[in-house]
Design an enzyme around this catalytic site. Structure first.
Site, PDB file in Angstrom:
ATOM      1  N   LYS A 203       0.822  -1.213   0.000  1.00 35.59           N
ATOM      2  CA  LYS A 203       0.000   0.000   0.000  1.00 35.59           C
ATOM      3  C   LYS A 203       0.861   1.269   0.000  1.00 35.59           C
ATOM      4  O   LYS A 203       2.080   1.193   0.030  1.00 35.59           O
ATOM      5  CB  LYS A 203      -0.973  -0.039   1.180  1.00 35.59           C
ATOM      6  CG  LYS A 203      -1.929  -1.260   1.145  1.00 35.59           C
ATOM      7  CD  LYS A 203      -2.955  -1.191   0.017  1.00 35.59           C
ATOM      8  CE  LYS A 203      -3.586  -2.517  -0.341  1.00 35.59           C
ATOM      9  NZ  LYS A 203      -4.506  -3.082   0.621  1.00 35.59           N
TER      10      LYS A 203
HETATM   11  C1  PLP Z   1      -5.482  -4.259   0.930  1.00 35.52           C
HETATM   12  C2  PLP Z   1      -6.937  -3.988   1.059  1.00 35.52           C
HETATM   13  C3  PLP Z   1      -7.636  -4.225   2.246  1.00 35.52           C
HETATM   14  C4  PLP Z   1      -7.054  -4.977   3.406  1.00 35.52           C
HETATM   15  O1  PLP Z   1      -5.907  -4.431   3.939  1.00 35.52           O
HETATM   16  P1  PLP Z   1      -5.045  -5.275   4.998  1.00 35.52           P
HETATM   17  O2  PLP Z   1      -4.257  -4.208   5.710  1.00 35.52           O
HETATM   18  O3  PLP Z   1      -4.176  -6.199   4.200  1.00 35.52           O
HETATM   19  O4  PLP Z   1      -5.966  -5.995   5.894  1.00 35.52           O
HETATM   20  C5  PLP Z   1      -8.961  -3.822   2.331  1.00 35.52           C
HETATM   21  N1  PLP Z   1      -9.574  -3.245   1.290  1.00 35.52           N
HETATM   22  C6  PLP Z   1      -8.952  -3.025   0.115  1.00 35.52           C
HETATM   23  C7  PLP Z   1      -9.705  -2.360  -0.993  1.00 35.52           C
HETATM   24  C8  PLP Z   1      -7.622  -3.414  -0.054  1.00 35.52           C
HETATM   25  O5  PLP Z   1      -7.010  -3.236  -1.235  1.00 35.52           O
END
Ligand code: PLP
Length: 366
Positions: free
Chosen positions: A164
């Site tokens: 991210k």
């Molecule tokens: C990556 C993601 C999540 C989950 O994030 P984590 O920190 O891995 O639990 C939730 N929603 C979207 C749209 C994502 O891309």
């Protein structure tokens, strides 16, 4: 991180609190609670609104597993909605059609970092008395009519997963507009206990605690928060670097009718977490899978965001969804490819990607 390791205080403590305060100030929100993933953040947000068995939550089909699975944790129903054909964000008209007397909340996902049509979504939520939980996993930092994404709904959830826009290894943040939600989330994030470990064991605190609810174990560590504080300080600079890559791509594909580049609405600033193009597969001899393999041969990694939820076996068999029920997402899915976009990428790297894409296309016209 070395300071944290030397301090001997490894789990939730002063660094987590500093990260929460800095994050809340940065996005302009009253309350921020750091947790160990965005999935945990979404789970806690739904708990805070009191979601119960049999309730419904409106969720886009064009998203990652986490957005909908958290609704199932409550034996509630995620009601999938198609995307807009241009931004691939959840379609407000589809939201309104999906609302029933059992609907409790909407979880708009700011897909690829581009803010959803929040004016219309918030108007619907007011009209039908629904809560809005922003899934802002892609959207740090993003702005909607000048306002930071994450401060638009009742609650918002961010991800600091490895891929991210800022990362703590694993991590997440819940943003709450009200103190009542924030208190509930803080309590439920650590075993439903009335005080956290830091207060319990620090010199000023006491040994006494009370279990108010059977909570969860979702707290962030000080090790992760130390990473998060440094990452957050670079957040705007990292976005700027991704935006520059997006501009090079936009320019490079302007004259290529076989490539549809990401749409950007007026009055928004995307976080540019992803750069998803759509291939005009109907004009080419090759399909998306071959295109991805040919990019791979040129040593360029790509991915697909996302395989819409309605096409996955669990959602298909549980709710009997058909591809035709989601025409925009189903059509987009056949053509979607996410090109590399990350801050360390150079302009030369971006031009290499453009050349590879153009080369593959021009040698595969129908
Ligand atoms: C990556 C993601 C999540 C989950 O994030 P984590 O920190 O891995 O639990 C939730 N929603 C979207 C749209 C994502 O891309």
């Amino acid at each position: 991180m070395v300071d944290v390791l030397r301090s001997g205080w490894l789990t939730t403590g002063p660094k987590v609190h500093a990260f929460e305060d800095t994050f809340a100030k940065y996005i302009g929100a009253p309350h921020a609670i750091a947790v160990n993933s965005c999935t945990a953040a979404l789970h806690l947000a739904l708990d805070a609104i009191g979601l119960s068995e049999g309730d419904e939550v409106v969720v886009p089909t064009m998203t990652f597993a986490a957005t909908a699975e958290v609704v199932r944790y409550f034996k509630a129903r995620p009601v999938l909605v198609d995307c807009e054909p241009d931004t691939l964000n959840i379609d407000p008209t589809g939201i309104e059609r999906a609302i029933t007397p059992r609907t409790r909340a909407i979880i708009p996902v700011h897909y690829a970092g581009h803010p959803c049509a929040m004016d219309r979504i918030l108007a619907l939520s007011r009209h039908y008395g629904l809560r809005v939980i922003e899934d802002a996993a892609h959207a740090l930092p993003a702005r909607y009519h000048g306002q930071m994404v994450g401060t638009l709904g009742d609650l918002a959830c961010f991800s600091f997963y490895a891929t991210k826009t800022i990362c703590t290894g694993e991590g997440g943040m819940v943003i709450a507009a009200s103190g009542e939600y924030a208190d509930r989330i803080r309590m439920m994030s650590l075993h439903g206990i009335s005080k956290d470990a830091w207060k319990r064991y620090s010199a000023e605190g006491s040994w006494y605690y009370e279990i108010l609810n059977p909570g969860f174990k979702y707290n962030m560590t000080d090790i992760a928060a130390a990473l998060g504080l440094v990452q957050l300080g670079k957040c705007e600079q990292l976005r700027e670097a991704r935006y520059r890559i997006a501009q090079i791509y936009d320019d490079g594909f302007r004259e290529v009718p076989e490539i549809l580049t990401p749409a950007v609405c007026a009055n928004v600033e995307s976080a540019w977490h992803l750069y998803p193009i759509r291939l005009a597969v109907d004009r080419l001899k090759i399909g998306r899978a071959e295109f991805i393999a040919m990019m791979r041969e040129r040593n360029i990694g790509t991915s697909v965001h996302f395989i819409p939820l309605h096409l996955h076996p669990y959602y298909r068999s549980t709710y009997h969804y058909r591809a035709e029920d989601f025409p925009n997402a189903s059509a987009a899915y056949e053509r979607l490819v996410s090109l590399p976009i990350y801050p360390a990428m150079t302009a030369e790297d971006a031009h290499d990607v453009i050349s590879a894409v153009r080369d593959i296309i021009s040698s595969n016209y129908l």
